[in-house]
Scaffold this active site. Structure first.
Site, PDB file in Angstrom:
ATOM      1  N   SER A   1       0.804  -1.216   0.000  1.00  0.00           N
ATOM      2  CA  SER A   1       0.000   0.000   0.000  1.00  0.00           C
ATOM      3  C   SER A   1       0.837   1.267   0.000  1.00  0.00           C
ATOM      4  O   SER A   1       1.926   1.310   0.579  1.00  0.00           O
ATOM      5  CB  SER A   1      -0.916   0.010   1.239  1.00  0.00           C
ATOM      6  OG  SER A   1      -1.779  -1.101   1.248  1.00  0.00           O
TER       7      SER A   1
ATOM      8  N   HIS B   1      -7.377   0.212   6.057  1.00  0.00           N
ATOM      9  CA  HIS B   1      -7.001  -1.181   6.302  1.00  0.00           C
ATOM     10  C   HIS B   1      -7.039  -1.536   7.790  1.00  0.00           C
ATOM     11  O   HIS B   1      -7.414  -2.663   8.149  1.00  0.00           O
ATOM     12  CB  HIS B   1      -5.619  -1.458   5.722  1.00  0.00           C
ATOM     13  CG  HIS B   1      -5.593  -1.519   4.233  1.00  0.00           C
ATOM     14  ND1 HIS B   1      -6.250  -2.493   3.512  1.00  0.00           N
ATOM     15  CD2 HIS B   1      -4.999  -0.708   3.300  1.00  0.00           C
ATOM     16  CE1 HIS B   1      -6.068  -2.297   2.228  1.00  0.00           C
ATOM     17  NE2 HIS B   1      -5.315  -1.227   2.067  1.00  0.00           N
TER      18      HIS B   1
END
Length: 517
Positions: free
Chosen positions: A347, A446
């Site tokens: 990410s 997340h």
């Protein structure tokens, strides 16, 4: 804890059915040569979401806005039409006219719509009095419930009727998503007003309500319709698609792409995620994006499923679909590929550089912050790379502002431990406002979903965009299946961030925090 139930369908908008494959729906598969010709001849779509579908330019935006206004009046005026068919035809005429207009005409109309059709459907004051009377003088709960419904209806703005009618049209939901994209574009470019913002928020809530029970999960393949593959390029917001070969690599062996599709727009993904099947958790996205296609047999040896990009249409901003998509894809991959043991992300840190620029303020260049934990040797190595620098903050600012710093291997080596430690500090200690949520939006997404912060990766994205937004820093979030529910609850409750792995820089930040207690 039974981890399998974490990724089963518990929402009415999801199902446990395996995803359909667009390629399987084609009578004749789309050959590579056909797709290459499509890419070569396709017009390039502007990066601005506000230009979606605009094909003509109006010489008089106000005149077009007036024409659109008149069609809206016909839709919302119950006495101006007879029957649902007439309303549907008028709504379709509105959509057809709106789609042919340029940004100026659309903006003029949206401003008009937000101001003139924000009035409630009925007389709210009368409905409010009737509701209060029913609660004060009636012993019948059904009467109060009825008056509450009348009150809610009377408070609903008139443009709700327009949105409701458009949603009933074929592909009407997709039209409204694009229309909200135009609203958000108008807000971002300086046309922000309370009326436009209120209309955008109202439409967002409507989209969130309508989307329940209407989504299908599909795997997008190289044989999917060209129009679907074009949307991947158009809506990709993390790692830009440069050519048709990029798409082919991302859809090849060892790769997956899944998306949610609305049943009234079966070829346009509302949100999609790219997945790489790998042997180990990668620390660099270029190794995924530029890797040659692997043989089909390599998938049987893969141990990790890496979610390296997730993108949704701009018009669905604040409509939470990403959490559902990731969990559905995990469920599908666990069934299809039992050899996969790890579900992890690679990410970006989209706001790291802007945070760092604020940290390197004029005051900190003279007196560096003491709560980061950078060692004396790391400070000295950094200072030695910039003649005349007195502090590590001054040296770091000089280097990151310097063009071509990535071509200086000694500077890169001196920067690595400092940047990785700053990245770990940013992800675990920097909060949004006065709350307990992580300041970084990707981290917050997340962590709310129940993942663990796993590792901070130096030179994780060496593209121009990656270097500009985070100096190339990326991180992994690990979805440890039997910890997801507990992780999510702890993070939402008090901002506790779960950690997996043995990243030394994350460990240093944690040790420093414990030492201060």
């Amino acid at each position: 804890m039974d981890s399998s139930r974490l990724f089963s369908s518990s929402s009415p908008m999801l199902s446990d059915r395996p995803p359909t494959r667009d390629g399987d729906e084609l009578i004749q598969p789309l050959e590579s040569a056909d797709l290459r010709g499509f890419w070569d001849n396709a017009p390039r779509v502007s990066a601005s979401p506000s230009t979606h579908g605009a094909t003509s330019h109006s010489d008089d935006p106000k005149a077009v806005a007036k024409s659109l206004h008149d069609l809206v009046v016909k839709v919302v005026d119950k006495k101006a039409h007879k029957g649902a068919k007439a309303v549907g035809q008028t709504a379709q005429e509105f959509c057809d006219l709106y789609e042919t207009q340029d940004v100026a005409a659309r903006s003029a109309f949206l401003d008009l719509l937000s101001r003139e059709f924000c009035k409630p459907r009925g007389t709210a004051s009368d409905a409010a009095r009737a509701y209060l009377d029913s609660t004060s003088h009636s012993d019948e709960p059904a009467q109060s419930a009825l008056q509450a419904h009348v009150l809610r209806d009377s408070l609903t703005p008139l443009y709700a009727d327009l949105f409701d009618q458009i949603n009933r049209l074929p592909e009407g939901f997709a039209f409204l998503v694009h229309m909200r994209t135009d609203m958000l574009g108008l807000i971002r470019t300086g046309g922000k007003s309370s009326a436009i913002q209120a209309m955008s928020d109202f439409l967002m809530r409507r989209l969130q309500m309508w989307i329940v029970g209407t989504l299908d999960l599909k795997r997008i393949t190289w044989n999917s319709p060209a129009c679907t593959i074009e949307k991947l390029e158009q809506y990709e917001s993390v790692h830009a698609v440069r050519s048709w070969m990029d798409i082919k690599r991302r859809l090849g062996n060892g790769r997956r792409c899944f998306g949610f599709f609305h049943r009234n727009a079966p070829r346009e993904p509302l949100i999609f995620v790219w997945v790489a099947l790998t042997d180990v958790i990668p620390d660099n996205v270029q190794s995924i994006l530029l890797e040659r296609e692997q043989p089909k047999s390599s998938e049987a040896n893969a141990k990790c499923a890496i979610f390296y990009s997730i993108s949704s249409q701009v018009g669905l901003a604040r409509v939470d679909l990403g959490n559902f998509l990731i969990k559905r894809v995990v469920s599908v991959l666990r069934t299809e590929m039992p050899n996969i043991e790890t579900f992890c992300t690679l990410s970006p840190l989209p706001r790291f550089r802007s945070w760092l620029d604020k940290l390197l303020s004029p005051e900190s260049l003279v007196s560096p912050p003491q709560d980061i934990g950078i060692s004396e040797s790391e400070q000295n190595n950094l200072i030695s790379r910039v003649p005349g620098a007195k502090t590590w903050t001054a040296a770091l600012k000089n280097l990151v502002d310097r063009r071509g710093w990535t071509a200086d291997p000694e500077a890169v080596d001196a920067m690595e431990p400092v940047i990785r430690l700053l990245g770990a500090h940013y992800l675990t200690k920097v909060k949004r406002g006065t709350g307990s949520s992580a300041a970084d939006p990707v981290a917050n997404f997340h962590l709310r979903n129940g993942s663990c912060l796993h590792r901070v990766n130096w030179r994780g994205d060496t593209s121009y965009h990656g270097l500009r937004q985070s100096l190339g820093l990326m991180c992994n979030y690990n979805y440890v299946l039997d910890r997801i529910e507990d992780n999510s609850e702890s993070y939402v409750a008090d901002g506790t961030i779960a950690i997996s792995g043995t990243d030394p820089y994350i460990a240093r930040v944690q040790s420093l925090a414990k030492a201060k207690l």
